[in-house]
Design a protein around this motif. Structure first.
Motif, PDB file in Angstrom:
ATOM      1  N   ASN A  73       0.821  -1.214   0.000  1.00 26.13           N
ATOM      2  CA  ASN A  73       0.000   0.000   0.000  1.00 26.13           C
ATOM      3  C   ASN A  73       0.851   1.258   0.000  1.00 26.13           C
ATOM      4  OD1 ASN A  73      -2.424  -1.351  -0.111  1.00 26.13           O
ATOM      5  ND2 ASN A  73      -2.685  -1.390   2.101  1.00 26.13           N
TER       6      ASN A  73
ATOM      7  N   LEU B 236       2.235   1.808  -3.499  1.00 25.38           N
ATOM      8  CA  LEU B 236       1.229   2.180  -4.481  1.00 25.38           C
ATOM      9  C   LEU B 236       0.520   3.493  -4.158  1.00 25.38           C
ATOM     10  CD1 LEU B 236      -0.440  -1.288  -5.096  1.00 25.38           C
ATOM     11  CD2 LEU B 236       1.269  -0.141  -6.492  1.00 25.38           C
ATOM     12  N   GLU B 237       0.834   4.081  -3.007  1.00 27.54           N
ATOM     13  CA  GLU B 237       0.167   5.309  -2.587  1.00 27.54           C
ATOM     14  C   GLU B 237       0.315   6.391  -3.648  1.00 27.54           C
ATOM     15  OE1 GLU B 237      -0.136   8.041   1.417  1.00 27.54           O
ATOM     16  OE2 GLU B 237       1.648   6.880   1.065  1.00 27.54           O
ATOM     17  N   ASN B 238      -0.771   7.040  -3.971  1.00 32.75           N
ATOM     18  CA  ASN B 238      -0.839   8.119  -4.958  1.00 32.75           C
ATOM     19  C   ASN B 238      -0.549   7.658  -6.390  1.00 32.75           C
ATOM     20  OD1 ASN B 238      -1.547  10.095  -3.077  1.00 32.75           O
ATOM     21  ND2 ASN B 238       0.586  10.447  -2.556  1.00 32.75           N
ATOM     22  N   SER B 239      -0.566   6.362  -6.639  1.00 32.80           N
ATOM     23  CA  SER B 239      -0.349   5.901  -8.007  1.00 32.80           C
ATOM     24  C   SER B 239      -1.669   5.549  -8.683  1.00 32.80           C
ATOM     25  CB  SER B 239       0.573   4.681  -8.018  1.00 32.80           C
ATOM     26  OG  SER B 239      -0.070   3.561  -7.454  1.00 32.80           O
ATOM     27  N   ASP B 240      -2.780   5.570  -7.937  1.00 33.96           N
ATOM     28  CA  ASP B 240      -4.060   5.166  -8.516  1.00 33.96           C
ATOM     29  C   ASP B 240      -4.493   6.078  -9.655  1.00 33.96           C
ATOM     30  OD1 ASP B 240      -4.420   7.148  -6.644  1.00 33.96           O
ATOM     31  OD2 ASP B 240      -6.251   6.307  -5.802  1.00 33.96           O
TER      32      ASP B 240
ATOM     33  N   GLU C  97      -2.625   5.034 -12.668  1.00 32.52           N
ATOM     34  CA  GLU C  97      -3.140   3.759 -13.163  1.00 32.52           C
ATOM     35  C   GLU C  97      -4.437   3.950 -13.940  1.00 32.52           C
ATOM     36  OE1 GLU C  97      -3.317   0.643 -10.227  1.00 32.52           O
ATOM     37  OE2 GLU C  97      -1.457   1.355  -9.316  1.00 32.52           O
ATOM     38  N   VAL C  98      -5.311   4.807 -13.445  1.00 36.81           N
ATOM     39  CA  VAL C  98      -6.562   5.086 -14.155  1.00 36.81           C
ATOM     40  C   VAL C  98      -6.263   5.731 -15.501  1.00 36.81           C
ATOM     41  CG1 VAL C  98      -8.654   6.504 -14.130  1.00 36.81           C
ATOM     42  CG2 VAL C  98      -8.003   5.215 -12.100  1.00 36.81           C
TER      43      VAL C  98
ATOM     44  N   TYR D 210     -12.549   9.157  -1.439  1.00 35.41           N
ATOM     45  CA  TYR D 210     -12.193  10.478  -1.949  1.00 35.41           C
ATOM     46  C   TYR D 210     -13.276  11.531  -1.745  1.00 35.41           C
ATOM     47  CZ  TYR D 210      -8.624   7.689  -4.191  1.00 35.41           C
ATOM     48  OH  TYR D 210      -7.603   6.835  -4.428  1.00 35.41           O
TER      49      TYR D 210
END
Length: 100
Positions: free
Chosen positions: A12, A15-19, A22-23, A81
């Motif tokens: 986690n 991957l933080e702030n990579s979403d 990725e989108v 969010y």
């Protein structure tokens, strides 16, 4: 159990702030696969999303066919969010709904 939990925490953090990225990558791939797919994203600094819009070829065709009556509802909020989710929904003359 502790090792699994610690490993999950490590993933986690990585991957933080990579979403958001990725989108965006997912949308770019969809657009390359299907020319009828289009999207728009507004991103602030540090990958904070302001807005995202997307539609595909089928939804665009349904809009042309059944776009006389459109519902735009922003009452859905995401948990993480707290951004509104606002689907565009149309209704056919036969009462069937379509997601635009």
């Amino acid at each position: 159990k502790r090792k699994v939990s610690n490993y999950g925490t490590t993933i986690n953090r990585e991957l933080e702030n990579s979403d958001v990225m990725e989108v965006q990558q997912y949308f770019e791939n969809k657009q390359a696969e299907s020319p009828g797919f289009c999207y728009s994203m507004e991103v602030y600094a540090k990958n904070k999303v302001r807005s995202v819009f997307w539609t595909d070829a089928r939804s665009r065709i349904m809009y042309q066919e059944y776009g006389d009556c459109i519902s735009f509802d922003t009452t859905f909020l995401t948990n993480k969010y707290n951004l509104p989710f606002a689907p565009f929904v149309g209704v056919s003359p036969h009462g069937k709904t379509y997601l635009f």
